[in-house]
Design a protein around this motif. Structure first.
Motif, PDB file in Angstrom:
ATOM      1  N   TYR A  88      -1.548   2.789   2.626  1.00 51.75           N
ATOM      2  CA  TYR A  88      -2.768   3.355   3.222  1.00 51.75           C
ATOM      3  C   TYR A  88      -2.933   2.883   4.674  1.00 51.75           C
ATOM      4  CZ  TYR A  88      -7.660   4.457   4.036  1.00 51.75           C
ATOM      5  OH  TYR A  88      -8.824   4.945   4.569  1.00 51.75           O
ATOM      6  N   TYR A  89      -2.691   1.605   4.913  1.00 56.63           N
ATOM      7  CA  TYR A  89      -2.902   1.044   6.258  1.00 56.63           C
ATOM      8  C   TYR A  89      -1.660   1.078   7.139  1.00 56.63           C
ATOM      9  CZ  TYR A  89      -7.555  -0.584   4.972  1.00 56.63           C
ATOM     10  OH  TYR A  89      -8.874  -0.641   4.605  1.00 56.63           O
ATOM     11  N   GLY A  90      -0.505   1.396   6.556  1.00 55.10           N
ATOM     12  CA  GLY A  90       0.706   1.508   7.350  1.00 55.10           C
ATOM     13  C   GLY A  90       1.691   0.390   7.155  1.00 55.10           C
ATOM     14  N   SER A  91       1.232  -0.767   6.714  1.00 58.71           N
ATOM     15  CA  SER A  91       2.122  -1.893   6.456  1.00 58.71           C
ATOM     16  C   SER A  91       1.358  -2.968   5.708  1.00 58.71           C
ATOM     17  CB  SER A  91       2.663  -2.474   7.774  1.00 58.71           C
ATOM     18  OG  SER A  91       1.626  -3.137   8.485  1.00 58.71           O
ATOM     19  N   PRO A  92       2.066  -3.872   5.021  1.00 56.86           N
ATOM     20  CA  PRO A  92       1.374  -4.974   4.363  1.00 56.86           C
ATOM     21  C   PRO A  92       0.581  -5.832   5.345  1.00 56.86           C
ATOM     22  CG  PRO A  92       3.608  -4.769   3.520  1.00 56.86           C
ATOM     23  CD  PRO A  92       3.510  -3.858   4.704  1.00 56.86           C
ATOM     24  N   ALA A  93       1.140  -6.043   6.535  1.00 56.40           N
ATOM     25  CA  ALA A  93       0.438  -6.858   7.531  1.00 56.40           C
ATOM     26  C   ALA A  93      -0.875  -6.209   7.960  1.00 56.40           C
ATOM     27  CB  ALA A  93       1.341  -7.084   8.737  1.00 56.40           C
ATOM     28  N   ALA A  94      -0.840  -4.901   8.199  1.00 53.87           N
ATOM     29  CA  ALA A  94      -2.053  -4.195   8.608  1.00 53.87           C
ATOM     30  C   ALA A  94      -3.087  -4.198   7.482  1.00 53.87           C
ATOM     31  CB  ALA A  94      -1.714  -2.766   9.000  1.00 53.87           C
ATOM     32  N   ALA A  95      -2.618  -4.052   6.241  1.00 59.01           N
ATOM     33  CA  ALA A  95      -3.536  -4.106   5.101  1.00 59.01           C
ATOM     34  C   ALA A  95      -4.175  -5.482   5.003  1.00 59.01           C
ATOM     35  CB  ALA A  95      -2.800  -3.766   3.817  1.00 59.01           C
ATOM     36  N   GLY A  96      -3.349  -6.532   5.186  1.00 62.85           N
ATOM     37  CA  GLY A  96      -3.865  -7.891   5.136  1.00 62.85           C
ATOM     38  C   GLY A  96      -4.913  -8.138   6.197  1.00 62.85           C
TER      39      GLY A  96
ATOM     40  N   ALA B  81      -6.878  -5.872   7.638  1.00 63.73           N
ATOM     41  CA  ALA B  81      -8.099  -5.118   7.305  1.00 63.73           C
ATOM     42  C   ALA B  81      -8.897  -5.829   6.222  1.00 63.73           C
ATOM     43  CB  ALA B  81      -7.731  -3.708   6.871  1.00 63.73           C
ATOM     44  N   LEU B  82      -8.197  -6.341   5.230  1.00 64.20           N
ATOM     45  CA  LEU B  82      -8.866  -7.051   4.142  1.00 64.20           C
ATOM     46  C   LEU B  82      -9.519  -8.332   4.654  1.00 64.20           C
ATOM     47  CD1 LEU B  82      -6.065  -6.455   1.531  1.00 64.20           C
ATOM     48  CD2 LEU B  82      -8.456  -5.803   1.163  1.00 64.20           C
ATOM     49  N   ALA B  83      -8.784  -9.082   5.468  1.00 67.44           N
ATOM     50  CA  ALA B  83      -9.336 -10.323   6.006  1.00 67.44           C
ATOM     51  C   ALA B  83     -10.557 -10.048   6.877  1.00 67.44           C
ATOM     52  CB  ALA B  83      -8.267 -11.060   6.806  1.00 67.44           C
ATOM     53  N   ALA B  84     -10.496  -8.974   7.657  1.00 66.83           N
ATOM     54  CA  ALA B  84     -11.625  -8.617   8.519  1.00 66.83           C
ATOM     55  C   ALA B  84     -12.861  -8.265   7.699  1.00 66.83           C
ATOM     56  CB  ALA B  84     -11.239  -7.447   9.417  1.00 66.83           C
ATOM     57  N   ALA B  85     -12.632  -7.751   6.489  1.00 67.87           N
ATOM     58  CA  ALA B  85     -13.756  -7.398   5.602  1.00 67.87           C
ATOM     59  C   ALA B  85     -14.194  -8.574   4.742  1.00 67.87           C
ATOM     60  CB  ALA B  85     -13.362  -6.221   4.714  1.00 67.87           C
ATOM     61  N   GLY B  86     -13.541  -9.717   4.925  1.00 70.44           N
ATOM     62  CA  GLY B  86     -13.904 -10.896   4.136  1.00 70.44           C
ATOM     63  C   GLY B  86     -13.379 -10.857   2.720  1.00 70.44           C
ATOM     64  N   ILE B  87     -12.291 -10.130   2.507  1.00 73.92           N
ATOM     65  CA  ILE B  87     -11.702  -9.985   1.169  1.00 73.92           C
ATOM     66  C   ILE B  87     -10.337 -10.671   1.146  1.00 73.92           C
ATOM     67  CG2 ILE B  87     -10.855  -8.338  -0.545  1.00 73.92           C
ATOM     68  CD1 ILE B  87     -12.856  -6.300   0.647  1.00 73.92           C
ATOM     69  N   ASP B  88     -10.094 -11.469   0.160  1.00 73.63           N
ATOM     70  CA  ASP B  88      -8.829 -12.165   0.010  1.00 73.63           C
ATOM     71  C   ASP B  88      -7.713 -11.148  -0.234  1.00 73.63           C
ATOM     72  OD1 ASP B  88      -6.628 -13.685  -0.702  1.00 73.63           O
ATOM     73  OD2 ASP B  88      -7.684 -14.906  -2.188  1.00 73.63           O
ATOM     74  N   PRO B  89      -6.708 -11.064   0.653  1.00 72.40           N
ATOM     75  CA  PRO B  89      -5.630 -10.085   0.475  1.00 72.40           C
ATOM     76  C   PRO B  89      -4.798 -10.309  -0.785  1.00 72.40           C
ATOM     77  CG  PRO B  89      -5.687 -10.892   2.737  1.00 72.40           C
ATOM     78  CD  PRO B  89      -6.589 -11.786   1.925  1.00 72.40           C
ATOM     79  N   GLN B  90      -4.886 -11.495  -1.385  1.00 74.50           N
ATOM     80  CA  GLN B  90      -4.102 -11.790  -2.579  1.00 74.50           C
ATOM     81  C   GLN B  90      -4.800 -11.364  -3.865  1.00 74.50           C
ATOM     82  OE1 GLN B  90      -0.897 -12.794  -2.307  1.00 74.50           O
ATOM     83  NE2 GLN B  90      -1.369 -12.476  -0.135  1.00 74.50           N
TER      84      GLN B  90
ATOM     85  N   LYS C 238      -0.130  -5.184  -8.389  1.00 77.73           N
ATOM     86  CA  LYS C 238       0.100  -5.599  -7.014  1.00 77.73           C
ATOM     87  C   LYS C 238      -1.159  -6.194  -6.395  1.00 77.73           C
ATOM     88  CE  LYS C 238       3.915  -2.629  -5.546  1.00 77.73           C
ATOM     89  NZ  LYS C 238       4.381  -1.694  -4.498  1.00 77.73           N
ATOM     90  N   THR C 239      -0.951  -7.120  -5.470  1.00 72.65           N
ATOM     91  CA  THR C 239      -2.090  -7.627  -4.697  1.00 72.65           C
ATOM     92  C   THR C 239      -2.595  -6.516  -3.798  1.00 72.65           C
ATOM     93  OG1 THR C 239      -0.727  -8.364  -2.835  1.00 72.65           O
ATOM     94  CG2 THR C 239      -1.056  -9.925  -4.674  1.00 72.65           C
ATOM     95  N   LEU C 240      -3.818  -6.659  -3.317  1.00 73.61           N
ATOM     96  CA  LEU C 240      -4.381  -5.645  -2.423  1.00 73.61           C
ATOM     97  C   LEU C 240      -3.548  -5.505  -1.149  1.00 73.61           C
ATOM     98  CD1 LEU C 240      -8.141  -6.469  -2.925  1.00 73.61           C
ATOM     99  CD2 LEU C 240      -7.048  -4.289  -3.457  1.00 73.61           C
ATOM    100  N   ARG C 241      -3.005  -6.602  -0.673  1.00 74.53           N
ATOM    101  CA  ARG C 241      -2.176  -6.548   0.541  1.00 74.53           C
ATOM    102  C   ARG C 241      -0.993  -5.608   0.333  1.00 74.53           C
ATOM    103  NH1 ARG C 241       2.222  -9.036   3.117  1.00 74.53           N
ATOM    104  NH2 ARG C 241       1.855  -9.555   5.326  1.00 74.53           N
ATOM    105  N   ALA C 242      -0.378  -5.684  -0.846  1.00 74.32           N
ATOM    106  CA  ALA C 242       0.768  -4.823  -1.144  1.00 74.32           C
ATOM    107  C   ALA C 242       0.324  -3.419  -1.542  1.00 74.32           C
ATOM    108  CB  ALA C 242       1.608  -5.446  -2.250  1.00 74.32           C
ATOM    109  N   ALA C 243      -0.718  -3.335  -2.356  1.00 77.21           N
ATOM    110  CA  ALA C 243      -1.159  -2.034  -2.857  1.00 77.21           C
ATOM    111  C   ALA C 243      -1.671  -1.134  -1.745  1.00 77.21           C
ATOM    112  CB  ALA C 243      -2.251  -2.227  -3.910  1.00 77.21           C
ATOM    113  N   LEU C 244      -2.284  -1.721  -0.727  1.00 77.30           N
ATOM    114  CA  LEU C 244      -2.876  -0.931   0.359  1.00 77.30           C
ATOM    115  C   LEU C 244      -1.952  -0.797   1.564  1.00 77.30           C
ATOM    116  CD1 LEU C 244      -6.566  -2.244   0.259  1.00 77.30           C
ATOM    117  CD2 LEU C 244      -5.621  -0.173  -0.780  1.00 77.30           C
ATOM    118  N   ALA C 245      -0.714  -1.279   1.428  1.00 80.76           N
ATOM    119  CA  ALA C 245       0.229  -1.201   2.543  1.00 80.76           C
ATOM    120  C   ALA C 245       0.467   0.238   2.983  1.00 80.76           C
ATOM    121  CB  ALA C 245       1.548  -1.860   2.156  1.00 80.76           C
TER     122      ALA C 245
END
Length: 294
Positions: free
Chosen positions: A256-264, A266-275, A247-254
């Protein structure tokens, strides 16, 4: 490697004949349940101690000393060894073995009869190094438990299954890079320190073994906090990222963060590609994502 021992007083290391004789006398049959494979080659234990690059004033903790092959070589080299042994017969016999084969160093040994995974900070007095032939069935949990429990440990040299050694020392982007790789690297610099053949053990395992060395980040120069609070924030993200590797990080961390959108977000804010997938992130990336380095 340096040594504080007069060569004339060196320990009498154990060989194949001694190992089998002691086991027979004690009624000990190595068990898979306890991950027991006894090293019977003196050159191998000397090699392990040399790879650990120990100073004479070290306090070494050894996990699963068994019949004492490595213990004797360690006592030859450092001023204190604490051996943690779960098998009551082996724990009781080890001081006698040291007295018989390394009498000048007998007062350097302390034996703690306990499950290594249940050892607490109160059980050991500030060990500075971990050197062990780890029980193969629990090697990674034991290693991480000791790194977390004893910040005083600055150096690790452990023998584990070759596959586990490769995973611990793996780098981002490789197929075997995963949770053990990230969590070990959280504490310091991890590298392979050699390979060990199966014929130096009794009984001989069906697999090869490997040495892993970890040099812990020095106090005051850590690239990020490595305390309990930091672990509590970083490690759950690492676990989630690798729970489903494809799974992509966006999906794998959904979760943990509550949803794929929230994971995306958080990743974008950290400068990490959610894909990206988890295997592409370094430990520094995970630390940054957890907000521990800010």
């Amino acid at each position: 490697m340096t040594s504080s021992v007069d060569p004339a007083d060196s320990a009498d290391l154990l060989g194949p004949v001694e190992i089998r004789s002691m086991a027979e006398r004690l009624g000990v049959s190595p068990t898979k349940k306890l991950g027991q494979n006894f090293v019977h080659d003196p050159n191998t234990v000397r090699r392990i101690v040399a790879a650990a690059d120990l100073s004479p004033d070290e306090h070494v903790v050894e996990i699963g000393p068994g019949l004492g092959s490595l213990t004797l070589a360690l006592l030859d080299t450092v001023e204190r060894v604490t051996a943690v042994e779960i098998d009551s017969r082996l724990a009781a016999e080890l001081p006698a073995t040291v007295e018989n084969r390394a009498a000048p160093f007998a007062d350097r040994l302390r034996v703690v009869e306990k499950d290594a995974l249940r050892i607490s900070a109160e059980d050991l007095d500030t060990p500075t190094a971990l050197v062990a032939n780890l029980p193969y069935n629990v090697s990674v949990p034991v290693l991480l438990h000791f790194l977390a429990t004893f910040p005083s440990i600055r150096r690790v040299l452990v023998m584990v299954q070759a596959e586990v050694a490769d995973r611990l020392a793996a780098v981002p982007g490789s197929k075997i890079y995963g949770v053990p790789s990230v969590k070990a690297a959280f504490y310091g610099d991890v590298r392979r320190a050699g390979s060990i053949g199966r014929n130096v053990f009794w009984p001989a395992p069906k697999i090869e073994s490997g040495l892993v060395r970890i040099d812990r980040f020095l106090p005051g120069s850590e690239p990020w906090p490595i305390d309990a609070e930091a672990r509590a924030r970083v490690f759950p993200i690492v676990d989630a990222a690798f729970a489903q590797r494809r799974k992509t990080l966006r999906a794998a961390l959904a979760g943990y963060y509550g949803s794929p959108a929230a994971a995306g977000e958080a990743l974008a804010a950290a400068g990490i590609d959610p894909q990206l997938r988890g295997e592409r992130l370094s430990v520094a990336d995970f630390v940054h994502l957890a907000g521990v380095d800010s």
